[in-house]
Write a protein that holds these residues in place. Structure first.
Motif, PDB file in Angstrom:
ATOM      1  N   TYR A 133       0.812  -1.206   0.000  1.00 53.15           N
ATOM      2  CA  TYR A 133       0.000   0.000   0.000  1.00 53.15           C
ATOM      3  C   TYR A 133       0.851   1.265   0.000  1.00 53.15           C
ATOM      4  N   ASP A 134       2.163   1.088  -0.028  1.00 58.68           N
ATOM      5  CA  ASP A 134       3.060   2.249  -0.059  1.00 58.68           C
ATOM      6  C   ASP A 134       4.471   1.743  -0.334  1.00 58.68           C
ATOM      7  N   VAL A 135       5.340   2.657  -0.679  1.00 59.22           N
ATOM      8  CA  VAL A 135       6.745   2.292  -0.896  1.00 59.22           C
ATOM      9  C   VAL A 135       7.304   1.641   0.365  1.00 59.22           C
ATOM     10  N   LYS A 136       8.011   0.550   0.161  1.00 57.99           N
ATOM     11  CA  LYS A 136       8.661  -0.228   1.211  1.00 57.99           C
ATOM     12  C   LYS A 136       7.675  -0.905   2.167  1.00 57.99           C
ATOM     13  N   MET A 137       6.374  -0.788   1.917  1.00 56.97           N
ATOM     14  CA  MET A 137       5.388  -1.441   2.772  1.00 56.97           C
ATOM     15  C   MET A 137       4.812  -2.644   2.035  1.00 56.97           C
ATOM     16  N   LYS A 138       4.599  -3.726   2.765  1.00 59.16           N
ATOM     17  CA  LYS A 138       4.054  -4.923   2.158  1.00 59.16           C
ATOM     18  C   LYS A 138       3.214  -5.659   3.188  1.00 59.16           C
ATOM     19  N   GLU A 139       2.236  -6.378   2.672  1.00 60.44           N
ATOM     20  CA  GLU A 139       1.390  -7.205   3.514  1.00 60.44           C
ATOM     21  C   GLU A 139       1.230  -8.574   2.865  1.00 60.44           C
ATOM     22  N   LYS A 140       1.244  -9.619   3.682  1.00 59.43           N
ATOM     23  CA  LYS A 140       1.026 -10.956   3.158  1.00 59.43           C
ATOM     24  C   LYS A 140      -0.423 -11.124   2.720  1.00 59.43           C
ATOM     25  N   GLY A 141      -0.568 -11.851   1.621  1.00 60.25           N
ATOM     26  CA  GLY A 141      -1.895 -12.235   1.187  1.00 60.25           C
ATOM     27  C   GLY A 141      -2.230 -13.623   1.690  1.00 60.25           C
ATOM     28  N   ASP A 142      -2.940 -14.371   0.878  1.00 56.62           N
ATOM     29  CA  ASP A 142      -3.402 -15.693   1.302  1.00 56.62           C
ATOM     30  C   ASP A 142      -2.347 -16.778   1.137  1.00 56.62           C
ATOM     31  N   ILE A 143      -1.421 -16.604   0.197  1.00 50.46           N
ATOM     32  CA  ILE A 143      -0.450 -17.668  -0.082  1.00 50.46           C
ATOM     33  C   ILE A 143       0.961 -17.097  -0.220  1.00 50.46           C
ATOM     34  N   PRO A 144       1.532 -16.501   0.829  1.00 47.29           N
ATOM     35  CA  PRO A 144       2.848 -15.872   0.696  1.00 47.29           C
ATOM     36  C   PRO A 144       4.039 -16.824   0.763  1.00 47.29           C
ATOM     37  N   GLU A 145       3.795 -18.071   1.166  1.00 54.32           N
ATOM     38  CA  GLU A 145       4.914 -18.990   1.399  1.00 54.32           C
ATOM     39  C   GLU A 145       5.682 -19.238   0.095  1.00 54.32           C
ATOM     40  N   GLY A 146       6.992 -19.100   0.179  1.00 53.47           N
ATOM     41  CA  GLY A 146       7.841 -19.328  -0.986  1.00 53.47           C
ATOM     42  C   GLY A 146       8.058 -18.098  -1.844  1.00 53.47           C
ATOM     43  N   TYR A 147       7.454 -16.977  -1.447  1.00 49.70           N
ATOM     44  CA  TYR A 147       7.553 -15.733  -2.211  1.00 49.70           C
ATOM     45  C   TYR A 147       8.011 -14.592  -1.307  1.00 49.70           C
ATOM     46  N   SER A 148       8.629 -13.600  -1.909  1.00 52.59           N
ATOM     47  CA  SER A 148       8.868 -12.326  -1.242  1.00 52.59           C
ATOM     48  C   SER A 148       8.631 -11.224  -2.271  1.00 52.59           C
ATOM     49  N   VAL A 149       8.548 -10.002  -1.797  1.00 54.50           N
ATOM     50  CA  VAL A 149       8.279  -8.872  -2.686  1.00 54.50           C
ATOM     51  C   VAL A 149       9.181  -7.709  -2.311  1.00 54.50           C
ATOM     52  N   SER A 150       9.255  -6.782  -3.259  1.00 55.63           N
ATOM     53  CA  SER A 150      10.036  -5.570  -3.046  1.00 55.63           C
ATOM     54  C   SER A 150       9.334  -4.407  -3.712  1.00 55.63           C
ATOM     55  N   ARG A 151       9.216  -3.313  -2.957  1.00 57.64           N
ATOM     56  CA  ARG A 151       8.670  -2.100  -3.554  1.00 57.64           C
ATOM     57  C   ARG A 151       9.541  -0.924  -3.109  1.00 57.64           C
ATOM     58  N   GLU A 152      10.545  -0.648  -3.905  1.00 56.09           N
ATOM     59  CA  GLU A 152      11.489   0.437  -3.619  1.00 56.09           C
ATOM     60  C   GLU A 152      11.032   1.760  -4.223  1.00 56.09           C
ATOM     61  N   LYS A 153      10.251   1.684  -5.286  1.00 58.82           N
ATOM     62  CA  LYS A 153       9.687   2.879  -5.917  1.00 58.82           C
ATOM     63  C   LYS A 153       8.186   2.693  -6.063  1.00 58.82           C
ATOM     64  N   LYS A 154       7.450   3.773  -6.054  1.00 56.85           N
ATOM     65  CA  LYS A 154       5.984   3.702  -6.054  1.00 56.85           C
ATOM     66  C   LYS A 154       5.460   2.958  -7.274  1.00 56.85           C
ATOM     67  N   GLU A 155       6.105   3.127  -8.407  1.00 58.88           N
ATOM     68  CA  GLU A 155       5.567   2.557  -9.638  1.00 58.88           C
ATOM     69  C   GLU A 155       5.960   1.105  -9.872  1.00 58.88           C
ATOM     70  N   ARG A 156       6.839   0.563  -9.053  1.00 61.03           N
ATOM     71  CA  ARG A 156       7.405  -0.750  -9.343  1.00 61.03           C
ATOM     72  C   ARG A 156       7.217  -1.711  -8.178  1.00 61.03           C
ATOM     73  N   PHE A 157       6.746  -2.914  -8.502  1.00 61.62           N
ATOM     74  CA  PHE A 157       6.507  -3.933  -7.484  1.00 61.62           C
ATOM     75  C   PHE A 157       7.041  -5.255  -8.027  1.00 61.62           C
ATOM     76  N   SER A 158       7.989  -5.820  -7.311  1.00 62.89           N
ATOM     77  CA  SER A 158       8.647  -7.036  -7.787  1.00 62.89           C
ATOM     78  C   SER A 158       8.252  -8.235  -6.939  1.00 62.89           C
ATOM     79  N   LEU A 159       8.069  -9.345  -7.595  1.00 59.14           N
ATOM     80  CA  LEU A 159       7.808 -10.625  -6.914  1.00 59.14           C
ATOM     81  C   LEU A 159       9.046 -11.489  -7.069  1.00 59.14           C
ATOM     82  N   ILE A 160       9.502 -12.049  -5.967  1.00 56.20           N
ATOM     83  CA  ILE A 160      10.739 -12.836  -5.972  1.00 56.20           C
ATOM     84  C   ILE A 160      10.447 -14.250  -5.477  1.00 56.20           C
ATOM     85  N   LEU A 161      10.905 -15.208  -6.255  1.00 57.34           N
ATOM     86  CA  LEU A 161      10.884 -16.597  -5.831  1.00 57.34           C
ATOM     87  C   LEU A 161      12.316 -16.968  -5.507  1.00 57.34           C
ATOM     88  N   GLU A 162      12.627 -17.109  -4.238  1.00 55.05           N
ATOM     89  CA  GLU A 162      14.020 -17.306  -3.818  1.00 55.05           C
ATOM     90  C   GLU A 162      14.597 -18.612  -4.358  1.00 55.05           C
TER      91      GLU A 162
END
Lengths: 114, 112
Positions: free
Chosen positions: A50-79
């Protein structure tokens, strides 16, 4: 028009690889979302922000992480990708969290993990 | 049992027919109901949004909510080949878009 762009439409990765899925929106939206879509199942929320650097888990976050360093960009990472993460991944954005503000979706990234 | 159920189809109808797409749900606390349309190889896009019970009309589309039966419908009048897509229902208890629960979608095919 709102545009949500997912940089990779199709990816093929091997088990154990690190995977980055990138999403960019051009409408200065506060909220961004990552969903996965599988046949016979509804869209399932992985993470939202909901904002830069802020994140909330949804229903199935296991195995995933995210990054939001800029307002326009949201990355999903599978480690460490696994075969059960083979899916269609959809990024979305919305102006705010109120339900009357619609979700705008990208065209999806189809990930195959071998 | 899934919270939201949709017949996956495909539903195939001739051009010009009236189409009825449906979702059933189990959570009586759902108050907000939405229909999204998803064309092949595209992301979903919002079609209709309704709150609580009743009907809402927008051009050829009518959304109907029957909370007593836990059943929502989307009607398409004078269906066109361009209406061929997968239709997703989504619903929520609260007025927050991160709380949406989605159906799996019904694939609709309109034959010219």
């Amino acid at each position: 028009d709102v545009k949500v762009t997912q940089s990779s439409r199709y990816l093929v990765k091997r088990t154990g690889e690190k995977v980055f899925l990138e999403c960019v929106q051009d409408m200065d939206h506060e909220n961004m979302f990552w969903y996965r879509q599988d046949p016979g199942l509804g869209l399932r929320l992985i993470y939202f922000s909901y904002d830069v650097k802020m994140k909330e888990k949804g229903d199935i976050p296991e195995g995933y992480s995210v990054s939001r360093e800029k307002k326009e960009r949201f990355s999903l990472i599978l480690e460490s990708a696994s075969t059960n993460q083979t899916s269609m991944y959809l990024c979305a954005s919305s102006l705010n969290q109120v339900l009357t503000g619609e979700l705008f979706f990208g065209e999806g990234s189809r990930l195959t993990v071998l | 049992q899934k919270e939201v159920e949709q017949d996956p189809g495909p539903l195939s109808v001739p051009e010009g027919a009236i189409v009825s797409l449906n979702c059933t749900y189990s959570n009586s606390a759902f108050q907000y109901f939405m229909w999204y349309r998803q064309y092949s190889r595209k992301g979903p896009e919002l079609l209709m949004y309704t709150y609580s019970s009743g009907n809402k009309e927008d051009g050829r589309f009518t959304a109907q909510v029957d909370k007593s039966s836990k059943y929502i419908s989307l009607f398409i009048r004078d269906s066109q080949p361009s209406d061929s897509a997968t239709y997703l229902c989504a619903m929520s208890e609260g007025d927050s878009n991160y709380q949406l629960i989605w159906g799996a979608g019904t694939k609709l095919i309109i034959k010219p």
